[in-house]
Design an enzyme around this catalytic site. Structure first.
Site, PDB file in Angstrom:
ATOM      1  N   HIS A  11       0.819  -1.220   0.000  1.00 13.20           N
ATOM      2  CA  HIS A  11       0.000   0.000   0.000  1.00 13.20           C
ATOM      3  C   HIS A  11       0.855   1.274   0.000  1.00 13.20           C
ATOM      4  O   HIS A  11       0.703   2.137   0.840  1.00 13.20           O
ATOM      5  CB  HIS A  11      -0.966   0.015   1.187  1.00 13.20           C
ATOM      6  CG  HIS A  11      -1.861  -1.180   1.255  1.00 13.20           C
ATOM      7  ND1 HIS A  11      -2.773  -1.360   2.260  1.00 13.20           N
ATOM      8  CD2 HIS A  11      -1.993  -2.255   0.438  1.00 13.20           C
ATOM      9  CE1 HIS A  11      -3.417  -2.494   2.073  1.00 13.20           C
ATOM     10  NE2 HIS A  11      -2.947  -3.046   0.966  1.00 13.20           N
ATOM     11  N   GLU A  37     -12.424   0.045  -6.333  1.00 14.50           N
ATOM     12  CA  GLU A  37     -13.238   1.230  -6.615  1.00 14.50           C
ATOM     13  C   GLU A  37     -12.691   2.066  -7.765  1.00 14.50           C
ATOM     14  O   GLU A  37     -11.484   2.103  -8.009  1.00 14.50           O
ATOM     15  CB  GLU A  37     -13.291   2.132  -5.369  1.00 14.50           C
ATOM     16  CG  GLU A  37     -13.859   1.474  -4.137  1.00 14.50           C
ATOM     17  CD  GLU A  37     -13.769   2.368  -2.907  1.00 14.50           C
ATOM     18  OE1 GLU A  37     -14.164   1.909  -1.827  1.00 14.50           O
ATOM     19  OE2 GLU A  37     -13.309   3.532  -3.021  1.00 14.50           O
ATOM     20  N   TYR A  72     -13.485   9.292   1.501  1.00 16.29           N
ATOM     21  CA  TYR A  72     -13.934   8.139   0.728  1.00 16.29           C
ATOM     22  C   TYR A  72     -14.109   6.873   1.571  1.00 16.29           C
ATOM     23  O   TYR A  72     -14.333   5.798   1.029  1.00 16.29           O
ATOM     24  CB  TYR A  72     -13.001   7.935  -0.471  1.00 16.29           C
ATOM     25  CG  TYR A  72     -13.221   9.062  -1.461  1.00 16.29           C
ATOM     26  CD1 TYR A  72     -14.128   8.934  -2.501  1.00 16.29           C
ATOM     27  CD2 TYR A  72     -12.604  10.289  -1.278  1.00 16.29           C
ATOM     28  CE1 TYR A  72     -14.386   9.987  -3.362  1.00 16.29           C
ATOM     29  CE2 TYR A  72     -12.852  11.357  -2.133  1.00 16.29           C
ATOM     30  CZ  TYR A  72     -13.748  11.200  -3.175  1.00 16.29           C
ATOM     31  OH  TYR A  72     -14.025  12.255  -4.014  1.00 16.29           O
TER      32      TYR A  72
END
Length: 424
Positions: A206, A294, A304
């Site tokens: 990430h 997404e 978000y």
């Protein structure tokens, strides 16, 4: 499959009206009056074919063009009709091979192409050939886990200042972090590094890393949550965000959080940025936790939802929902681009994005006006993990594979840059 609809020409006078008119003319002639005339109006309307279902096979054929419906006018001159654009048949070819985990590519104004490789090399393609020596090997890149040399962006005035920006992972203390560094390119070398932003949290996973200059001239940066999901909700952290900076690293005064580079937050691992032509709306692709990937439309200051929400799942306490999400499927979406040219008119205006685990090049049509988006696979399963997709100045679609990243099954010529071209 494209559809063509035609409405046949309709007589301007009914049979009954024509009979009445004939009797009137006969009576007028018999009475010696001047003759009367009537014009029958005709017309035809043909819609331009559209292609909403681009085939998944990499070498489709062009469907036959339907015959035009005849039209007529009172003077017997055919009315001009719009030429159909139709779907363009295409094929996939290997443009360049022998790369090692390419992450980003940019087209320079003079025709060269720069490509980043995650181990820290910047490669150059000239006249369609990959030069054996890199433009640069950035010394402090730490290719750890998903990190390394990732995003790259050219300054909007690159033709004059030759500024080029890189996002990469480096060793920091006992772990890793990420930073953005600006170089000046000269004669296929990179000089004068200037740190634009550092201290972006990093980890084995990430690390995000996409860079792009928006239509507003600002530099946008995607960051991952660095395997600490709670950081995505912390606006004092640079992790799990989309950041926005001036070209020198200063914070624009109109950013949503005064003095902060944070533009939007609540992101898990956004790896794609693209601006919609015409609207300049910013879209980002984002990895979910093995599902609920997404595509988001990014608004300044918006949250978000990660990690409280996954896609549309979770307690929505005012979070901004995705334009579309993968549900229980997994895309692992990465680089994205809006198609602006007309080389493939069936895709013009659509968002293309690559997927890693999903091994698919997706096309997303975002119609607006409340209509639901339409998603289709253009390529699926044929070339392995797809890291990025870029529309070239030639109108062709370029795709970077990522099969040597430890999670793919590389072929002998991987990694590659593939190219979608019109089929001859």
């Amino acid at each position: 499959m494209s559809q063509t609809r035609f409405r046949h020409a309709r007589p301007g006078l009914s049979r009954l009206a024509a009979t009445a008119l004939l009797l009137t003319l006969m009576l007028a002639t018999a009475c010696g009056s001047s003759s009367a005339t009537a014009t029958a109006t005709t017309g035809a309307e043909a819609s331009v074919p559209t292609a909403t279902d681009a085939p998944a096979d990499p070498t489709p054929t062009t469907p036959p063009t339907p015959e035009a419906t005849p039209t007529a006018t009172a003077a017997a001159t055919p009315e001009p009709t719009a030429a159909p654009t139709g779907p363009v048949a295409w094929t996939v070819e290997t443009f360049v091979s022998g790369l090692e985990i390419p992450w980003e590519m940019r087209f320079l104004p003079d025709g060269r192409i720069f490509v980043t490789e995650r181990p820290g090399r910047v490669r150059v393609i000239e006249n369609g050939q990959l030069r054996p020596e890199p433009v640069a090997t950035i010394p402090d890149v730490a290719p750890v886990g998903e990190g390394g040399l990732l995003g790259m962006a050219l300054h909007p005035d690159f033709a004059n200042n030759h500024w080029i920006y890189f996002y990469y992972t480096y060793q920091s203390g006992g772990g890793v972090a990420n930073k953005v560094v600006r170089y000046t390119e000269t004669n296929n070398t990179l000089v004068d590094p200037v740190v634009i932003l550092d201290g972006i949290p990093g980890a084995q996973i990430h690390d995000a890393g996409r860079l792009g200059f928006g239509p507003d001239g600002k530099l946008y940066i995607t960051t991952g949550d660095a395997a600490q999901p709670e950081l995505a909700q912390d606006t004092n952290s640079l992790a799990g965000k989309i950041l926005r900076l001036n070209d020198d690293g200063s914070v624009p005064p109109d950013n949503p959080f005064p003095g902060s580079p944070v533009y939007s937050y609540g992101h898990r691992n956004p790896e794609g940025l693209a601006w919609e032509p015409g609207t300049n709306a910013l879209y980002a692709t984002e990895h979910g936790p093995s599902a609920h990937d997404e595509v988001n439309q990014i608004q300044p200051g918006a949250n978000y939802g990660w990690p409280i929400m996954q896609g549309n799942e979770g307690p929505n306490n005012g979070y901004t929902l995705p334009v579309i999400e993968s549900g229980t499927d997994t895309w692992a979406p990465s680089g994205a681009t809006f198609v602006q040219g007309n080389t493939f008119p069936q895709w013009t205006g659509s968002l293309l994005f690559g997927s890693l685990r999903g091994t698919t090049l997706w096309r997303l049509d975002i119609p607006g006006g409340g209509s639901p988006p339409n998603l289709e696979a253009i390529i699926s399963g044929d070339y392995g993990r797809l890291r990025n997709v870029v529309e070239g100045p030639d109108g062709y679609i370029y795709i970077l594979t990522s099969n040597r990243d430890g999670r793919g099954d590389p072929a002998s010529d991987d990694d590659r840059i593939l190219r979608i071209v019109p089929q001859q």
